[in-house]
Write an enzyme that holds these catalytic residues in place. Sequence first.
Site, PDB file in Angstrom:
ATOM      1  N   GLU A  66      97.754  60.347  47.570  1.00 25.82           N
ATOM      2  CA  GLU A  66      97.766  59.136  48.384  1.00 25.82           C
ATOM      3  C   GLU A  66      98.604  58.011  47.779  1.00 25.82           C
ATOM      4  O   GLU A  66      99.287  57.287  48.502  1.00 25.82           O
ATOM      5  CB  GLU A  66      96.332  58.664  48.631  1.00 25.82           C
ATOM      6  CG  GLU A  66      95.447  59.687  49.332  1.00 25.82           C
ATOM      7  CD  GLU A  66      96.001  60.137  50.683  1.00 25.82           C
ATOM      8  OE1 GLU A  66      96.968  59.533  51.191  1.00 25.82           O
ATOM      9  OE2 GLU A  66      95.466  61.105  51.234  1.00 25.82           O
ATOM     10  N   HIS A  73     104.022  62.821  52.474  1.00 26.89           N
ATOM     11  CA  HIS A  73     103.015  63.813  52.097  1.00 26.89           C
ATOM     12  C   HIS A  73     103.529  65.253  52.219  1.00 26.89           C
ATOM     13  O   HIS A  73     102.952  66.159  51.615  1.00 26.89           O
ATOM     14  CB  HIS A  73     101.785  63.675  52.987  1.00 26.89           C
ATOM     15  CG  HIS A  73     100.730  62.766  52.449  1.00 26.89           C
ATOM     16  ND1 HIS A  73     100.205  62.883  51.181  1.00 26.89           N
ATOM     17  CD2 HIS A  73     100.064  61.728  53.047  1.00 26.89           C
ATOM     18  CE1 HIS A  73      99.274  61.959  51.011  1.00 26.89           C
ATOM     19  NE2 HIS A  73      99.175  61.240  52.111  1.00 26.89           N
ATOM     20  N   ASN A 119      98.932  67.045  58.050  1.00 26.01           N
ATOM     21  CA  ASN A 119      98.957  68.485  58.251  1.00 26.01           C
ATOM     22  C   ASN A 119     100.407  68.957  58.401  1.00 26.01           C
ATOM     23  O   ASN A 119     101.101  68.525  59.327  1.00 26.01           O
ATOM     24  CB  ASN A 119      98.182  68.866  59.515  1.00 26.01           C
ATOM     25  CG  ASN A 119      96.876  68.113  59.639  1.00 26.01           C
ATOM     26  OD1 ASN A 119      96.001  68.220  58.804  1.00 26.01           O
ATOM     27  ND2 ASN A 119      96.769  67.330  60.699  1.00 26.01           N
ATOM     28  N   GLY A 173      93.608  57.039  60.353  1.00 25.59           N
ATOM     29  CA  GLY A 173      94.877  56.543  60.878  1.00 25.59           C
ATOM     30  C   GLY A 173      95.812  57.682  61.202  1.00 25.59           C
ATOM     31  O   GLY A 173      96.440  57.704  62.259  1.00 25.59           O
ATOM     32  N   ALA A 174      95.904  58.649  60.281  1.00 28.07           N
ATOM     33  CA  ALA A 174      96.801  59.786  60.461  1.00 28.07           C
ATOM     34  C   ALA A 174      96.443  60.834  59.419  1.00 28.07           C
ATOM     35  O   ALA A 174      95.676  60.570  58.492  1.00 28.07           O
ATOM     36  CB  ALA A 174      98.264  59.361  60.325  1.00 28.07           C
ATOM     37  N   MET A 175      97.012  62.045  59.572  1.00 26.35           N
ATOM     38  CA  MET A 175      96.734  63.123  58.630  1.00 26.35           C
ATOM     39  C   MET A 175      97.963  64.001  58.503  1.00 26.35           C
ATOM     40  O   MET A 175      98.561  64.403  59.490  1.00 26.35           O
ATOM     41  CB  MET A 175      95.528  63.949  59.086  1.00 26.35           C
ATOM     42  CG  MET A 175      95.170  65.083  58.152  1.00 26.35           C
ATOM     43  SD  MET A 175      94.659  64.455  56.525  1.00 26.35           S
ATOM     44  CE  MET A 175      95.033  65.883  55.520  1.00 26.35           C
ATOM     45  N   HIS A 217     104.610  57.390  55.451  1.00 30.89           N
ATOM     46  CA  HIS A 217     103.537  57.846  54.559  1.00 30.89           C
ATOM     47  C   HIS A 217     103.228  59.319  54.804  1.00 30.89           C
ATOM     48  O   HIS A 217     103.170  60.122  53.861  1.00 30.89           O
ATOM     49  CB  HIS A 217     102.294  56.987  54.796  1.00 30.89           C
ATOM     50  CG  HIS A 217     101.098  57.385  53.975  1.00 30.89           C
ATOM     51  ND1 HIS A 217     100.700  56.686  52.877  1.00 30.89           N
ATOM     52  CD2 HIS A 217     100.217  58.414  54.108  1.00 30.89           C
ATOM     53  CE1 HIS A 217      99.629  57.262  52.351  1.00 30.89           C
ATOM     54  NE2 HIS A 217      99.311  58.312  53.094  1.00 30.89           N
ATOM     55  N   GLU A 218     103.027  59.680  56.064  1.00 35.40           N
ATOM     56  CA  GLU A 218     102.656  61.066  56.364  1.00 35.40           C
ATOM     57  C   GLU A 218     103.792  62.037  56.060  1.00 35.40           C
ATOM     58  O   GLU A 218     103.554  63.147  55.567  1.00 35.40           O
ATOM     59  CB  GLU A 218     102.223  61.189  57.825  1.00 35.40           C
ATOM     60  CG  GLU A 218     101.039  60.319  58.217  1.00 35.40           C
ATOM     61  CD  GLU A 218      99.857  60.437  57.274  1.00 35.40           C
ATOM     62  OE1 GLU A 218      99.571  61.552  56.794  1.00 35.40           O
ATOM     63  OE2 GLU A 218      99.217  59.410  56.999  1.00 35.40           O
TER      64      GLU A 218
END
Length: 866
Positions: A346, A327, A292, A288-290, A323-324
């Site tokens: 997560e 992170h 970085n 879905g996404a990351m 969410h990202e």
Amino acid sequence: MRKGRGPRLIQQAKLLWLLAAIIIFIKPLNAKQLEYRLPNNIAATKQVIELSLLPDKASFSGKTVIDLAINGSVSKIAVHGINLDIKTINLSQGESVRRLQVSPGEYDMLWLSDGKDIPAGSYQLTIDYNAEFSTDALGLYKTQYNDQTYLFTQFQSLYARRVFPSFDEPDTKIPYQFILTVPKSLTVVANTPQQSSTTSGDLQTVTFAETPPMPSYLLALTVGPLDKTPINGLGVKGNIYSPKGTANQTGYAVKHTPKILKALEQYFGMPYPYKKLDFIAVPDYAFGAMENPGLVTYRQELLLRGDNATASEANGTLNVIAHELAHMWYGDLVTMKWWDDLWLNEAFATWMAQKVMDGLYPELRSELLLPQEGAFYEDALSATKAIRKEVKNNDDIEDGLGLNYSKGHAILSMFEQLVGIDNFQLAIQRYMKKYQWKNTVADDLWTEVSQASGENVNAIASTYLDQPGYALVNFEKDGKITQQRFSNYGVDLANQQWQVPLAMKYKVNGEIKYQSLILDNPSMVFEPAIEAEWLFPVENGNGYFRWKLPQEQYQALLADLDQLSPREQVALLSNMTGLLDAGEISIYEMMELYQRMSSSTDLAVFKQVLEGIKAYAELYQSAENKAQVARLVTDIIGPWYKKLGAKTRKNDSDEILSLRPRVIRTLGQLGNEPALVKDMQVLAQQYLKSPTSFDAGLGREALRIAAMHGNNALAKQYFDVYLSTTDATLKSNIMGSIYFTDKASMQVVFDELLGDRIPAGDKMGPLSGLYYINNDQSSLYRWITTNYDALKGKLPEVYLSYMPLILNSNCDAANLDMKQKLFEGKGPVYQASLKKSVEATDNCIKQKRRAQPEFNRFVGQYQALN
């Protein structure tokens, strides 16, 4: 880092980076050497990666320089690498240079030596190599989009080692620097800002600024003919990069990203910790996404919503962005020491995203999506492991990965309620300041929470993290409370104990009261329960356990439902489905509850009722009761269809926009509304031709209903439109609507799965759709058995471990038998999910055998209705 903070703060940041490097050097010396870990007496302290990236080629060349600190004499050095064609390896110390040779080892390790000992000291390791671009949406991969070639990356969990030799472990948290040579006609972006650029002929070489300390799995880059759209209103520079010609679709993400980031900065009490914040919309993506840092990657439909979004689209986009960005603190600034604590990343990002959504977008009602709902069933299986478990390889990481998000989120919500919102936030802020740029284990966090609250959270948390499953808490008439391990009907599991936080809400003499307690023994007595009219032990819906009341108190609770908040009503529904799975109640009782709550005036609560009715109607529908099921669905759901209509209306609320498509889908699939099916077939064609003319959620369900009644010509049309459109949401909706049931249509899908027109990251959707919608899967298994090796080469490697779960058996023994035969002897990568799939299907079959007569009895009352 915010702009304009001055040289003093920059120097302080550099000092932090240096200290982090020293910590990395010192930390492993006391660690036990494990066979699947790199040697603990050799540490990387910095790495420079030079890559020559020509997207029209099949391969690329690379050179990397790794600064090493070696403690004690060693005979060889290990780095990670997969499918790297090593050309030269030099180990230098000052003017001294040694040429090393490579030999492959286990766990993707490359062992480097020249047959002589290497004394302790500081060294530079220089490796020249070649490698091929991936095509499976993992590592450094190339993909085609609208006849243009792009390069993207996905390094989590263990895919950086496909691209460059490295210390590819999360606690090797060091500065990295990219130097990338690419065609000068293309845009190139990485985690950090560009530092310098030179050109030579048709090529440009871009040197990017050194990163702060970070693990290799968070590195990212992209190359291609990209559009660039500024994100204004951030404390740092930020842009959305997207495929050529799509900049006009980024407005919604541009508008909302600054407010989400600001909310996170306020919660953490510290600014966004990196120098820039770029997003990239990726048209071929396995996830879905990351997260970085500095270059967050997303499936393109999440960022390319245009200027506005419907409720379902908004929930998806905003939640994933939150969410990202969470992170950036959880996982990036503070990173787990090893993959056994991946849940730490997560769970917190998922929990934090929910908090942001509730605060900024209450109208979207995302609080009614209970995280435990995504965890309870898998976590009850005997094949499921604890979320904190030994991890040796990527298969171990993927096994039960979803529980890191869902179970982790649920227990964090439970702990926040236990210790108090303010105490929890204070602990998080202390934790972030204390461990920034470092690595941690879960106990580091619980120590901060315990100190801030006075609760021994460490002891409570370990019972949820270090063992699988959860408790079934029984409340008895005499006030006694007992716990046992929850198990599905007919399954015998070894008993376990938890420290269960109970947030009691109860009614005594007409008054609602509240009390918190911890069930930390097999049993205890809660005296107020003796006089209580009813009990509700999960105030606000936060509880990672199932619970059962005496029948008299349960009926009193049902008579007093308006005393429960909407979230608590959803939690009640959820709990009853668990009791049904355990064999503690009948399907008749469950359907009575749905029938009773279908009159709810809260649209979001009714949507949960609707989804439950749909799920059980699909499961228990048979040739013998099909007409009665259709009447049940039509009678309960039909009035809502008449009220909401089949078309988007000007003044529709977000809740109506979310509810209408699911009402239509349920009626179209299970009800007795032939006119609706024809309307949806027409609507599907309109959506394919003009996807922005009405609600995309409605368009998706129209596509699904049309597919169920469609032929091979419609299947071909779906794929042709998918390939020709630039609308990212339409592309996603088509791939999620491959619900064809006739052989000719399925053959169209098979051909596309084995072909090259559909990118790897999008191929699992159609395959999953076929297995979901077809109860007789014999033709599917004939095809996949013959073509499995070819199909395997077309899918992202990371999907393979999930294949037995993705091929849904639909509670059918024949389908399960074909699945088991397919995966027999295909290797260990499939076995964990196969074991879960077999157990889940066996449980379902036993439950269906038990419940079918009672379901038939319930729907029988609709037989005579006109």
